[in-house]
Scaffold this motif. Structure first.
Motif, PDB file in Angstrom:
ATOM      1  N   ALA A  85      14.749  37.949  15.327  1.00 50.84           N
ATOM      2  CA  ALA A  85      15.746  39.018  15.210  1.00 50.84           C
ATOM      3  C   ALA A  85      16.372  38.965  13.814  1.00 50.84           C
ATOM      4  CB  ALA A  85      16.824  38.862  16.277  1.00 50.84           C
ATOM      5  N   ALA A  86      16.637  40.137  13.251  1.00 50.56           N
ATOM      6  CA  ALA A  86      17.262  40.221  11.932  1.00 50.56           C
ATOM      7  C   ALA A  86      18.767  40.005  12.084  1.00 50.56           C
ATOM      8  CB  ALA A  86      16.973  41.567  11.297  1.00 50.56           C
ATOM      9  N   VAL A  87      19.219  38.787  11.800  1.00 49.21           N
ATOM     10  CA  VAL A  87      20.634  38.441  11.906  1.00 49.21           C
ATOM     11  C   VAL A  87      21.315  38.788  10.589  1.00 49.21           C
ATOM     12  CG1 VAL A  87      22.278  36.554  12.210  1.00 49.21           C
ATOM     13  CG2 VAL A  87      20.190  36.628  13.588  1.00 49.21           C
ATOM     14  N   ARG A  88      22.354  39.636  10.659  1.00 49.86           N
ATOM     15  CA  ARG A  88      23.074  40.056   9.454  1.00 49.86           C
ATOM     16  C   ARG A  88      24.171  39.072   9.081  1.00 49.86           C
ATOM     17  NH1 ARG A  88      23.600  46.362  11.107  1.00 49.86           N
ATOM     18  NH2 ARG A  88      21.484  46.950  10.555  1.00 49.86           N
ATOM     19  N   ASN A  89      24.844  38.518  10.102  1.00 49.42           N
ATOM     20  CA  ASN A  89      25.967  37.635   9.822  1.00 49.42           C
ATOM     21  C   ASN A  89      26.289  36.821  11.077  1.00 49.42           C
ATOM     22  OD1 ASN A  89      28.121  36.618   8.231  1.00 49.42           O
ATOM     23  ND2 ASN A  89      29.546  37.982   9.269  1.00 49.42           N
ATOM     24  N   VAL A  90      26.770  35.601  10.864  1.00 47.42           N
ATOM     25  CA  VAL A  90      27.252  34.757  11.955  1.00 47.42           C
ATOM     26  C   VAL A  90      28.658  34.303  11.580  1.00 47.42           C
ATOM     27  CG1 VAL A  90      26.926  32.644  13.286  1.00 47.42           C
ATOM     28  CG2 VAL A  90      24.923  33.954  12.544  1.00 47.42           C
ATOM     29  N   THR A  91      29.610  34.569  12.459  1.00 44.09           N
ATOM     30  CA  THR A  91      30.990  34.170  12.241  1.00 44.09           C
ATOM     31  C   THR A  91      31.379  33.181  13.336  1.00 44.09           C
ATOM     32  OG1 THR A  91      31.492  36.358  11.349  1.00 44.09           O
ATOM     33  CG2 THR A  91      33.364  34.987  12.013  1.00 44.09           C
ATOM     34  N   LEU A  92      31.899  32.034  12.924  1.00 45.39           N
ATOM     35  CA  LEU A  92      32.361  31.030  13.884  1.00 45.39           C
ATOM     36  C   LEU A  92      33.868  31.168  14.055  1.00 45.39           C
ATOM     37  CD1 LEU A  92      30.329  27.976  12.606  1.00 45.39           C
ATOM     38  CD2 LEU A  92      29.837  29.401  14.573  1.00 45.39           C
ATOM     39  N   SER A  93      34.299  31.188  15.312  1.00 45.28           N
ATOM     40  CA  SER A  93      35.714  31.328  15.619  1.00 45.28           C
ATOM     41  C   SER A  93      36.111  30.243  16.609  1.00 45.28           C
ATOM     42  CB  SER A  93      35.978  32.709  16.220  1.00 45.28           C
ATOM     43  OG  SER A  93      37.323  32.823  16.621  1.00 45.28           O
ATOM     44  N   THR A  94      37.204  29.541  16.288  1.00 49.33           N
ATOM     45  CA  THR A  94      37.707  28.504  17.183  1.00 49.33           C
ATOM     46  C   THR A  94      39.093  28.897  17.666  1.00 49.33           C
ATOM     47  OG1 THR A  94      36.464  26.823  15.990  1.00 49.33           O
ATOM     48  CG2 THR A  94      38.235  26.049  17.394  1.00 49.33           C
ATOM     49  N   GLN A  95      39.223  28.960  19.007  1.00 49.47           N
ATOM     50  CA  GLN A  95      40.512  29.265  19.614  1.00 49.47           C
ATOM     51  C   GLN A  95      40.651  28.436  20.868  1.00 49.47           C
ATOM     52  OE1 GLN A  95      40.714  33.470  20.336  1.00 49.47           O
ATOM     53  NE2 GLN A  95      41.312  33.924  18.229  1.00 49.47           N
ATOM     54  N   GLY A  96      41.785  27.789  21.013  1.00 48.72           N
ATOM     55  CA  GLY A  96      42.052  26.997  22.201  1.00 48.72           C
ATOM     56  C   GLY A  96      41.045  25.879  22.417  1.00 48.72           C
ATOM     57  N   GLY A  97      40.529  25.325  21.337  1.00 47.80           N
ATOM     58  CA  GLY A  97      39.576  24.224  21.441  1.00 47.80           C
ATOM     59  C   GLY A  97      38.154  24.653  21.752  1.00 47.80           C
ATOM     60  N   SER A  98      37.908  25.952  21.779  1.00 49.85           N
ATOM     61  CA  SER A  98      36.578  26.483  22.081  1.00 49.85           C
ATOM     62  C   SER A  98      36.019  27.166  20.836  1.00 49.85           C
ATOM     63  CB  SER A  98      36.700  27.491  23.219  1.00 49.85           C
ATOM     64  OG  SER A  98      35.538  27.591  23.937  1.00 49.85           O
ATOM     65  N   THR A  99      34.762  26.899  20.502  1.00 53.70           N
ATOM     66  CA  THR A  99      34.123  27.507  19.341  1.00 53.70           C
ATOM     67  C   THR A  99      33.067  28.503  19.806  1.00 53.70           C
ATOM     68  OG1 THR A  99      34.474  25.499  18.051  1.00 53.70           O
ATOM     69  CG2 THR A  99      32.837  27.055  17.215  1.00 53.70           C
ATOM     70  N   VAL A 100      33.175  29.716  19.271  1.00 57.89           N
ATOM     71  CA  VAL A 100      32.232  30.778  19.608  1.00 57.89           C
ATOM     72  C   VAL A 100      31.573  31.269  18.321  1.00 57.89           C
ATOM     73  CG1 VAL A 100      31.959  33.083  20.622  1.00 57.89           C
ATOM     74  CG2 VAL A 100      33.612  31.486  21.600  1.00 57.89           C
ATOM     75  N   ALA A 101      30.263  31.468  18.367  1.00 57.25           N
ATOM     76  CA  ALA A 101      29.523  32.060  17.255  1.00 57.25           C
ATOM     77  C   ALA A 101      29.309  33.532  17.589  1.00 57.25           C
ATOM     78  CB  ALA A 101      28.201  31.355  17.060  1.00 57.25           C
ATOM     79  N   TYR A 102      29.883  34.406  16.765  1.00 53.82           N
ATOM     80  CA  TYR A 102      29.690  35.853  16.917  1.00 53.82           C
ATOM     81  C   TYR A 102      28.596  36.261  15.943  1.00 53.82           C
ATOM     82  CZ  TYR A 102      34.028  35.751  19.527  1.00 53.82           C
ATOM     83  OH  TYR A 102      34.998  35.466  20.457  1.00 53.82           O
ATOM     84  N   VAL A 103      27.542  36.862  16.488  1.00 50.06           N
ATOM     85  CA  VAL A 103      26.351  37.160  15.698  1.00 50.06           C
ATOM     86  C   VAL A 103      26.188  38.667  15.554  1.00 50.06           C
ATOM     87  CG1 VAL A 103      23.871  36.813  15.514  1.00 50.06           C
ATOM     88  CG2 VAL A 103      25.277  35.083  16.636  1.00 50.06           C
ATOM     89  N   GLU A 104      26.078  39.117  14.307  1.00 50.21           N
ATOM     90  CA  GLU A 104      25.787  40.518  14.034  1.00 50.21           C
ATOM     91  C   GLU A 104      24.283  40.648  13.840  1.00 50.21           C
ATOM     92  OE1 GLU A 104      28.149  42.223  10.849  1.00 50.21           O
ATOM     93  OE2 GLU A 104      29.731  40.760  11.293  1.00 50.21           O
ATOM     94  N   VAL A 105      23.675  41.496  14.678  1.00 51.35           N
ATOM     95  CA  VAL A 105      22.231  41.696  14.648  1.00 51.35           C
ATOM     96  C   VAL A 105      21.959  43.179  14.455  1.00 51.35           C
ATOM     97  CG1 VAL A 105      20.113  41.449  16.007  1.00 51.35           C
ATOM     98  CG2 VAL A 105      21.911  39.764  16.232  1.00 51.35           C
ATOM     99  N   ASP A 136      29.773  28.898  22.808  1.00 48.89           N
ATOM    100  CA  ASP A 136      29.129  30.159  23.206  1.00 48.89           C
ATOM    101  C   ASP A 136      28.568  30.860  21.990  1.00 48.89           C
ATOM    102  OD1 ASP A 136      28.244  32.195  24.885  1.00 48.89           O
ATOM    103  OD2 ASP A 136      30.220  33.087  25.171  1.00 48.89           O
ATOM    104  N   VAL A 137      27.531  31.661  22.232  1.00 50.27           N
ATOM    105  CA  VAL A 137      26.946  32.522  21.212  1.00 50.27           C
ATOM    106  C   VAL A 137      26.979  33.925  21.788  1.00 50.27           C
ATOM    107  CG1 VAL A 137      24.871  33.106  19.891  1.00 50.27           C
ATOM    108  CG2 VAL A 137      25.452  30.711  20.304  1.00 50.27           C
ATOM    109  N   GLN A 138      27.611  34.848  21.061  1.00 48.88           N
ATOM    110  CA  GLN A 138      27.727  36.223  21.535  1.00 48.88           C
ATOM    111  C   GLN A 138      27.287  37.195  20.439  1.00 48.88           C
ATOM    112  OE1 GLN A 138      31.666  37.047  22.989  1.00 48.88           O
ATOM    113  NE2 GLN A 138      31.639  35.315  24.408  1.00 48.88           N
ATOM    114  N   LEU A 139      26.652  38.287  20.874  1.00 51.02           N
ATOM    115  CA  LEU A 139      26.281  39.333  19.932  1.00 51.02           C
ATOM    116  C   LEU A 139      27.506  40.204  19.694  1.00 51.02           C
ATOM    117  CD1 LEU A 139      22.722  40.369  21.159  1.00 51.02           C
ATOM    118  CD2 LEU A 139      23.374  38.645  19.477  1.00 51.02           C
ATOM    119  N   ALA A 140      27.811  40.436  18.439  1.00 51.14           N
ATOM    120  CA  ALA A 140      28.993  41.229  18.085  1.00 51.14           C
ATOM    121  C   ALA A 140      28.616  42.694  17.943  1.00 51.14           C
ATOM    122  CB  ALA A 140      29.585  40.722  16.778  1.00 51.14           C
TER     123      ALA A 140
END
Length: 140
Positions: A85-105, A136-140
C-alpha cells in the motif's frame, strides 16, 4: 524489549534461514500463513529472482509466506508493515499511556492496507505492538 517466539515460530525461522540464507528477526504464525520480519536491506535476497526463493519457502512450509522489512523508526516500520500500500504519512500519538499510529494511505490503496478480512492491518498491529509498543494502527 524482549521478544518471545513460540517453538513453531523458531522452527519456521530456521527453515526460512536454511532456504534463503536470510535470518528473519521475527515470525508470526497463523493457520494458513507465516509472516517473517526481514532485516532491513535483505528483502531482495529473501524474495529471490522472480520470487523463486520465497516460493521455495512456501513449498517447504506448506503455507503462504508474507514478508515485512524491518526498520529502526516506528513510523517507517508501520509503513513497511502495510506495503505494498502507498503510505503517505504515519503519525504517532500518545494519550493516556496508549500509543496509536495513524496512517495516511492513498484512497486507491485502502483495500490493500486493510487486506482480505483485515489481515494486513491486523499483522501491522501485531508487529508494531511486538517491536515498538504501539497499541493500535489505524487508517486516517
Amino acid at each position: 524489549m524482549t521478544l518471545t517466539l513460540s517453538d513453531e515460530a523458531r522452527q519456521y525461522i530456521g527453515a526460512f534461514d536454511e532456504v534463503t540464507g536470510v535470518a528473519p528477526v521475527d515470525c508470526l504464525v497463523d493457520e494458513d500463513r507465516a509472516v517473517f520480519l526481514i532485516p532491513a536491506g535483505e528483502m531482495g535476497a529473501a524474495i529471490g529472482p522472480n520470487g523463486q526463493t520465497v516460493d521455495a519457502v512456501e513449498a517447504e512450509l506448506g503455507m503462504r509466506v508474507d514478508l515485512v522489512e524491518n526498520a529502526d523508526e516506528p513510523a517507517a516500520f508501520v509503513a513497511n508493515c502495510l506495503a505494498p500500500a502507498a503510505v503517505r504519512n504515519v503519525t504517532l500519538s500518545t494519550q493516556g499511556g496508549s500509543t496509536v499510529a495513524y496512517v495516511e494511505v492513498a484512497q486507491a490503496d485502502r483495500g490493500v492496507a486493510i487486506g482480505a478480512d483485515g489481515e494486513s492491518i491486523e499483522t501491522a498491529r501485531r508487529l508494531a505492538a511486538r517491536h515498538f509498543d504501539i497499541d493500535d494502527v489505524q487508517l486516517a
